[in-house]
Design a protein around this motif. Structure first.
Motif, PDB file in Angstrom:
ATOM      1  N   PHE A 416       0.835  -1.220   0.215  1.00 16.01           N
ATOM      2  CA  PHE A 416      -0.063   0.069  -0.133  1.00 16.01           C
ATOM      3  C   PHE A 416       1.027   1.208  -0.063  1.00 16.01           C
ATOM      4  N   SER A 417       2.222   1.223  -0.151  1.00 14.03           N
ATOM      5  CA  SER A 417       2.897   2.334  -0.250  1.00 14.03           C
ATOM      6  C   SER A 417       2.577   3.200  -1.185  1.00 14.03           C
ATOM      7  N   TRP A 418       2.872   4.623  -0.887  1.00 11.14           N
ATOM      8  CA  TRP A 418       2.240   5.688  -1.796  1.00 11.14           C
ATOM      9  C   TRP A 418       2.988   5.858  -3.161  1.00 11.14           C
ATOM     10  N   ASN A 419       2.129   5.786  -4.251  1.00  6.94           N
ATOM     11  CA  ASN A 419       2.635   6.029  -5.393  1.00  6.94           C
ATOM     12  C   ASN A 419       3.626   7.189  -5.734  1.00  6.94           C
ATOM     13  N   GLY A 420       4.865   7.045  -6.249  1.00  8.66           N
ATOM     14  CA  GLY A 420       5.830   7.776  -6.498  1.00  8.66           C
ATOM     15  C   GLY A 420       6.841   7.857  -5.166  1.00  8.66           C
ATOM     16  N   LEU A 421       6.710   7.098  -4.147  1.00  8.93           N
ATOM     17  CA  LEU A 421       7.693   6.746  -2.952  1.00  8.93           C
ATOM     18  C   LEU A 421       8.178   5.543  -3.044  1.00  8.93           C
ATOM     19  N   THR A 422       9.479   5.566  -2.880  1.00  5.70           N
ATOM     20  CA  THR A 422      10.122   4.309  -2.786  1.00  5.70           C
ATOM     21  C   THR A 422      11.020   4.355  -1.089  1.00  5.70           C
ATOM     22  N   ALA A 700       4.321  -2.726 -14.937  1.00 11.61           N
ATOM     23  CA  ALA A 700       2.784  -2.062 -14.211  1.00 11.61           C
ATOM     24  C   ALA A 700       2.948  -0.749 -13.766  1.00 11.61           C
ATOM     25  N   GLN A 701       4.159  -0.369 -12.966  1.00 12.24           N
ATOM     26  CA  GLN A 701       4.167   0.769 -12.240  1.00 12.24           C
ATOM     27  C   GLN A 701       4.862   1.928 -13.389  1.00 12.24           C
ATOM     28  N   GLY A 702       5.338   1.427 -14.590  1.00 12.82           N
ATOM     29  CA  GLY A 702       5.340   2.478 -15.509  1.00 12.82           C
ATOM     30  C   GLY A 702       4.219   2.866 -16.415  1.00 12.82           C
ATOM     31  N   LEU A 703       3.368   1.777 -16.422  1.00 15.91           N
ATOM     32  CA  LEU A 703       2.047   2.208 -17.037  1.00 15.91           C
ATOM     33  C   LEU A 703       1.120   3.048 -16.331  1.00 15.91           C
ATOM     34  N   GLU A 704       1.274   2.759 -14.846  1.00 15.83           N
ATOM     35  CA  GLU A 704       0.467   3.550 -13.805  1.00 15.83           C
ATOM     36  C   GLU A 704       0.986   4.764 -13.768  1.00 15.83           C
ATOM     37  N   TYR A 705       2.035   4.927 -14.091  1.00 18.29           N
ATOM     38  CA  TYR A 705       2.649   6.506 -14.251  1.00 18.29           C
ATOM     39  C   TYR A 705       2.058   7.361 -15.468  1.00 18.29           C
ATOM     40  N   LEU A 706       1.952   6.388 -16.566  1.00 19.27           N
ATOM     41  CA  LEU A 706       1.191   7.173 -17.707  1.00 19.27           C
ATOM     42  C   LEU A 706      -0.131   7.402 -17.562  1.00 19.27           C
ATOM     43  N   HIS A 707      -0.861   6.555 -17.106  1.00 23.71           N
ATOM     44  CA  HIS A 707      -2.293   6.556 -16.561  1.00 23.71           C
ATOM     45  C   HIS A 707      -2.580   7.683 -15.592  1.00 23.71           C
ATOM     46  N   LYS A 708      -1.966   7.673 -14.488  1.00 25.22           N
ATOM     47  CA  LYS A 708      -2.285   8.569 -13.426  1.00 25.22           C
ATOM     48  C   LYS A 708      -1.549   9.673 -13.008  1.00 25.22           C
ATOM     49  N   ALA A 709      -0.088   9.681 -13.355  1.00 24.35           N
ATOM     50  CA  ALA A 709       0.676  10.677 -12.966  1.00 24.35           C
ATOM     51  C   ALA A 709       0.744  11.810 -14.005  1.00 24.35           C
ATOM     52  N   PHE A 714      -1.751   9.563 -20.381  1.00 21.77           N
ATOM     53  CA  PHE A 714      -1.532   8.807 -21.891  1.00 21.77           C
ATOM     54  C   PHE A 714      -1.882   7.374 -21.776  1.00 21.77           C
ATOM     55  N   VAL A 715      -1.942   6.811 -22.943  1.00 26.59           N
ATOM     56  CA  VAL A 715      -2.345   5.678 -23.238  1.00 26.59           C
ATOM     57  C   VAL A 715      -1.257   5.065 -24.199  1.00 26.59           C
ATOM     58  N   HIS A 716      -0.810   4.398 -24.017  1.00 30.17           N
ATOM     59  CA  HIS A 716       0.530   3.632 -24.331  1.00 30.17           C
ATOM     60  C   HIS A 716       0.235   3.121 -25.870  1.00 30.17           C
ATOM     61  N   ARG A 717      -0.614   2.347 -26.103  1.00 24.10           N
ATOM     62  CA  ARG A 717      -1.319   1.573 -27.404  1.00 24.10           C
ATOM     63  C   ARG A 717      -0.471   0.580 -27.789  1.00 24.10           C
ATOM     64  N   ASP A 718       0.679   0.178 -27.282  1.00 28.61           N
ATOM     65  CA  ASP A 718       1.255  -0.827 -27.961  1.00 28.61           C
ATOM     66  C   ASP A 718       2.119  -1.709 -26.930  1.00 28.61           C
ATOM     67  N   VAL A 719       1.465  -2.016 -26.064  1.00 27.91           N
ATOM     68  CA  VAL A 719       1.831  -2.700 -24.602  1.00 27.91           C
ATOM     69  C   VAL A 719       2.065  -4.343 -24.990  1.00 27.91           C
ATOM     70  N   LYS A 720       3.591  -4.722 -25.066  1.00 26.34           N
ATOM     71  CA  LYS A 720       3.603  -6.133 -25.497  1.00 26.34           C
ATOM     72  C   LYS A 720       5.090  -6.429 -24.893  1.00 26.34           C
ATOM     73  N   ASN A 774      -8.760   3.893 -24.280  1.00 25.77           N
ATOM     74  CA  ASN A 774      -8.745   4.390 -22.775  1.00 25.77           C
ATOM     75  C   ASN A 774      -7.648   3.649 -21.943  1.00 25.77           C
ATOM     76  N   GLU A 775      -7.683   4.094 -20.652  1.00 26.61           N
ATOM     77  CA  GLU A 775      -6.448   3.256 -19.890  1.00 26.61           C
ATOM     78  C   GLU A 775      -6.605   1.790 -20.024  1.00 26.61           C
ATOM     79  N   LYS A 776      -8.058   1.446 -20.125  1.00 31.60           N
ATOM     80  CA  LYS A 776      -8.353  -0.045 -19.718  1.00 31.60           C
ATOM     81  C   LYS A 776      -7.601  -0.709 -21.017  1.00 31.60           C
ATOM     82  N   SER A 777      -7.521  -0.122 -22.055  1.00 25.40           N
ATOM     83  CA  SER A 777      -7.115  -0.826 -23.259  1.00 25.40           C
ATOM     84  C   SER A 777      -5.706  -1.085 -23.024  1.00 25.40           C
ATOM     85  N   ASP A 778      -5.051  -0.345 -22.193  1.00 26.93           N
ATOM     86  CA  ASP A 778      -3.604  -0.765 -21.765  1.00 26.93           C
ATOM     87  C   ASP A 778      -3.501  -1.854 -20.806  1.00 26.93           C
TER      88      ASP A 778
END
Length: 897
Positions: A416-422, A700-709, A714-720, A774-778
């Protein structure tokens, strides 16, 4: 026997007789006396209108929860479930539909003191869905219990007694995917530290039942009769037992206040019926396991006091038997003197507990008990983040009005650690914040001085916000700071001397480009200041000329616009890109004349290279026959100048020179995930399950950054898998942003496109058919990636017929055998529960309907839980030989060394 000292009854290690219970002066109250103090009480009516308060029927003041949480929304319960005797707290709730973890903060506590915390949940169909939720409850960073609401109009109550280590405690509701968490009321009551000895710094007591035996009343005994506001439920069963009562006050012996029931509770009791030959009282309780404590430990407390004046030849003496285990020393209750029997160490290993109070052979009277408390045991050993770090990050949160998932403890529990924190998690001591990434967070105002209070901070990324003012020199005093990114803001003044000194000695890397008013050395800044007035004298006459010129230019611009000249459409971001531009000649030097090919893609060929300072890079050169062109090139180049995340591949520079287009990236030495999973390099060792989980989580953390931060997202559109690259440490970074699309506005629900672009096998159904993204496509595409990570199979399997990996996995899981889908190259070296959870997550991501897929934030949280299961499994394996348990014929467990 007539003996009832503590020493005489200390022989059984599982049972302790407490006599000598005492109350402080004025502590005990009986009916009709002045109410005890409510000092230290916190009483919250959740969902009550802000700034509203009231005093309830037992004279305890309640307040709105507005000052205790900044999440959720208020709702009234359905009026059809209201009754005349219903508690006022049951008329409204606060619900939390938008976050995984939502918390209340209860302040102004005495660190190291003992408290009772009670939460109430009455659904009352507040949302009109008539759907009963299940969710988890946490006390601080420790699991408390699962709340399972079973009836619309009945209240579920959770109560815990625990030692609180800090000057505040958080009560958190966690969404487990089974309905929206909500709460009706939350109270905290201070206890004497000597009360409830089994509750200590590492162990809390969760209430299962609390009864006042022989009480024929209709409502629980609570405050003011109980100064701690515990609720003692009346219990009378005349068909089975006889009720006994007295009007005389029951006192405690002079001594330490260790366990205490109010006098009004102790003034009633049950005993065997006089017309019965039985001299026993039998009680039984079932224990409900949960996902954290499958075999909960239990503490039982029986309160006893003699309420009858006995004849000279009468004896009341009895033993206590718990699950067939009998006390070694019998007990004789004293007349109007309260005592208690309890097990100081929790019992384990049973799903049901039976308690039998049985008269001894010496006894002429049947046994008698007055009250009973039964608890399950939870661990409170997990500690929250360092208090100074918590204070600082919370002040930063308030200053910049950060929402995200910034609720509860910043670092703990890990999932449950906060987004953006390490954070760092030392084996002894509290977690510490080591990295903060608030890039592209829409921050405004100056740089908070509270960043300098996070003493273990190593990396701070505040790039591409709207920060103004000067850079605080206090940042240079952070001993562990090695990276500071301030690019793309509106900072002014000069770089502080302390930061410049640390950059010069190599202990700190600072990025501060794209701050037009920021000077890198004091000399030039001073010169600019001195020349300001001169510029004014010269500039005023020129200004008049420029105004006239501007009018001419404006007219010309309108003419050109009408002609459709749109060559400026790609200008956004060019200023940021100018300092990253390479010439084609420089690229030839960097790549040794394009000598070593790293790979091929839709854009063109990727070459190995080295910058003049030795930095290893990958150069992606556009092929003349590529289907991608200037638009995708500019999209990728401009996007990567604005977004920065540890799990997104970094753009170092670009080349745009006549027919030559190229992008220069950081080099990822281990190639892409697709090749790694397929074993393209014959020297590669197959990835372990833990390595695969780490790669999936980081992607997943990289994609979460695009979607939320990012704002807009952004939607990546080519996640593979081929677009997930790995560095030498097998750290994953998402790559290839040429097809990425941004939302026009933050509140847009989807992006419409004119054509389908992406990779077969990874395309979400709604995108392939309706051209809506939308984000759910990624999320769908990531579900396919996760299935590949688990199975080792490609997204599309070409055999006798074309089979999609989702169909393949679902078909093989129908028999319930996970081994049917897991990559055999992992040689079954994994936690099977974690793999099941990951497979279930992947299939949820790949659901046909977007609304049934989780968000990337939820995906990240669930993958962190999978990784935690794997770590625990590994820890258990390491400890497997430290001791072996066995059961003897009596059911006792002994440790064989």
């Amino acid at each position: 026997m007539g003996r009832s000292s503590l020493e005489e009854l200390s022989a059984p290690p599982w049972l302790t007789l407490l006599l000598g219970l005492a109350a402080a002066a004025g502590m005990l109250q009986v009916r009709g006396q002045r109410a005890p103090s409510v000092e230290g009480f916190i009483s919250i009516d959740c969902g009550l209108d802000e700034k509203t308060s009231y005093v309830d029927v037992i004279q305890i003041p309640y307040t709105s929860d507005a000052g205790f949480t900044d999440a959720g929304s208020n709702h009234n319960t359905s009026a059809k479930y209201w009754t005349t005797r219903m508690s006022q707290t049951h008329r409204n709730v606060r619900s939390f539909p938008d976050t995984v973890r939502s918390c209340y903060t209860l302040p102004s506590l005495v660190p190291g003191s003992k408290y009772l915390v009670r939460a109430t949940f009455r659904y009352g169909d507040y949302d009109g869905l008539d759907s009963l939720p299940v969710f988890d409850l946490y006390l601080g960073v420790n699991f408390w219990q699962t709340v399972n609401v079973t009836e619309v109009d009945m209240a579920e109550i959770a109560e815990v007694i625990a030692v609180i280590p800090d000057d505040s405690v958080q009560v958190c509701l966690v969404n487990v995917g089974s309905g929206t968490p909500f709460i009706s009321a939350l109270v905290l009551r201070p206890l004497e530290n000597s009360l409830y000895p089994p509750a200590n710094a590492t162990q809390g007591l969760v209430l299962i039942d609390r009864y006042s035996f022989g009480d024929t009343g209709k409502v629980p005994i609570s405050y003011p009769d109980d100064p701690y506001d515990r609720n003692w439920l009346p219990f009378s069963y005349p068909e089975e037992w006889s009720d006994i009562s007295t009007a005389e006050k029951v006192k405690d012996n002079i001594g330490n206040l260790s366990l205490h029931a109010p006098s009004v509770v102790m003034q009633t009791a049950i005993t065997s019926r006089k017309d019965s030959d039985s001299k026993t009282i039998q009680l039984a309780w079932d224990i409900e396991p949960n996902h954290v404590y499958p075999v909960p430990g239990c503490i039982a407390i029986l309160y006893a006091a003699e309420l009858e004046i006995l004849a000279s030849d009468d004896v009341r003496e009895y033993d206590l038997i718990i699950n067939d285990k009998r006390t070694k020393v019998p007990y004789r209750p004293k007349y109007l003197i309260a005592a208690a029997l309890y097990n100081n160490e929790p019992h384990h290993g049973f799903s049901q507990y039976s308690f039998t109070v049985i008269a001894t052979a010496n006894s002429t009277l049947p046994p008698m008990i007055n009250a009973f408390e039964f608890f399950s045991v939870i661990s409170t050993a997990n500690v929250g983040t360092d208090s100074q770090d918590v204070s600082a990050i919370n002040k930063i949160k308030v200053k910049y009005q950060v929402k995200k998932n910034w609720m509860g403890d910043p670092c703990a529990p890990k999932n449950f650690s906060w987004n953006g924190l390490t954070c760092s998690y030392p084996t002894s001591g509290r977690p510490r914040i080591t990295s903060i990434n608030m890039s592209n967070g829409g921050l405004s105002g100056d740089i908070s001085s509270f960043f300098a209070d996070i003493k273990d901070l190593q990396y701070l990324d505040l790039s591409y916000n709207k920060l103004t003012g000067s850079i605080p020199n206090a940042l240079s005093e952070l001993p562990s700071l090695v990276g500071l990114d301030l690019m793309g803001n509106q900072l002014n003044g000069s770089i502080p001397a302390g930061l410049l000194k640390r950059t010069q000695d190599g202990s700190l890397a600072v990025r501060y480009g794209n701050n037009p008013n920021l000077c890198s050395d004091n000399g030039s800044c001073q010169t600019k200041k001195n020349n300001y007035m001169l510029a004014v004298y010269i500039g005023v006459p020129i200004f008049v000329v420029l105004v006239i010129g501007a009018l001419v230019v404006l007219l010309m611009f309108r003419v050109r616009k009408k002609k459709g000249l749109a060559r400026g459409s790609h200008g956004h971001g060019r200023q940021q890109m100018e300092n990253r531009q390479f010439t084609y000649k420089q690229l030839k030097v960097i790549t040794d004349n394009f000598k070593v090919v790293l790979g091929q893609g839709g854009f063109g060929t990727v070459y190995d290279g080295f910058l003049h300072d030795g930095t290893h890079v990958a150069v992606k050169l556009l092929s003349q026959s590529s289907n991608q062109g200037i638009e995708e090139f500019m999209t990728e180049a401009q996007t990567l100048t604005k977004i920065h995340h540890k799990n997104l591949v970094s753009l170092i520079g670009y080349c745009k020179e006549e027919k030559y287009l190229a992008l220069v990236y950081e080099h990822m030495s281990e190639g892409n995930l697709e090749d790694k999973l397929r074993g393209k390099n014959c020297t590669d060792v197959s990835l372990t399950w833990r390595q695969r989980l780490h790669i999936a989580l980081e992607s997943a953390q990289g994609l979460e950054y695009l979607h939320k931060a990012c704002s807009p997202p952004f939607v990546h559109r080519d996640v593979k898998t081929s677009n997930i690259l790995l560095n030498a440490n097998l750290e994953a970074k998402v790559a290839d942003f040429g097809l990425m699309k941004a939302f026009n506005h933050d509140n847009d629900t989807h992006i419409s496109t004119v054509r389908v672009i992406g990779t077969r096998g990874y395309l979400a159904p709604e995108y392939a058919t309706a051209l809506q993204l939308n984000e759910k496509s990624d999320v769908y595409s990531f579900g396919i990636v996760l299935l590949e990570v688990i199975t080792g199979h490609p997204a599309i399997q070409q055999s006798e017929e074309v089979v999609h990996i989702v169909q393949w996995a679902r078909l093989r899981l129908t028999g319930g055998n996970i081994e049917e889908v897991v990559d055999t190259r992992m040689q079954a070296d994994y936690n099977i529960n974690g793999v099941w959870k990951a497979v279930d997550l992947a299939l949820k991501c790949a659901e046909h309907a977007p609304g049934q897929r989780p968000t990337m934030t939820n995906v990240v949280a669930q993958l962190q839980h999978c990784l935690e299961l794997e770590r625990e499994d590994h820890t258990n394996d390491n400890n497997a030989n430290s001791g072996f348990y066995m059961k003897d014929d009596n059911g006792d467990r002994g440790l064989l060394m």
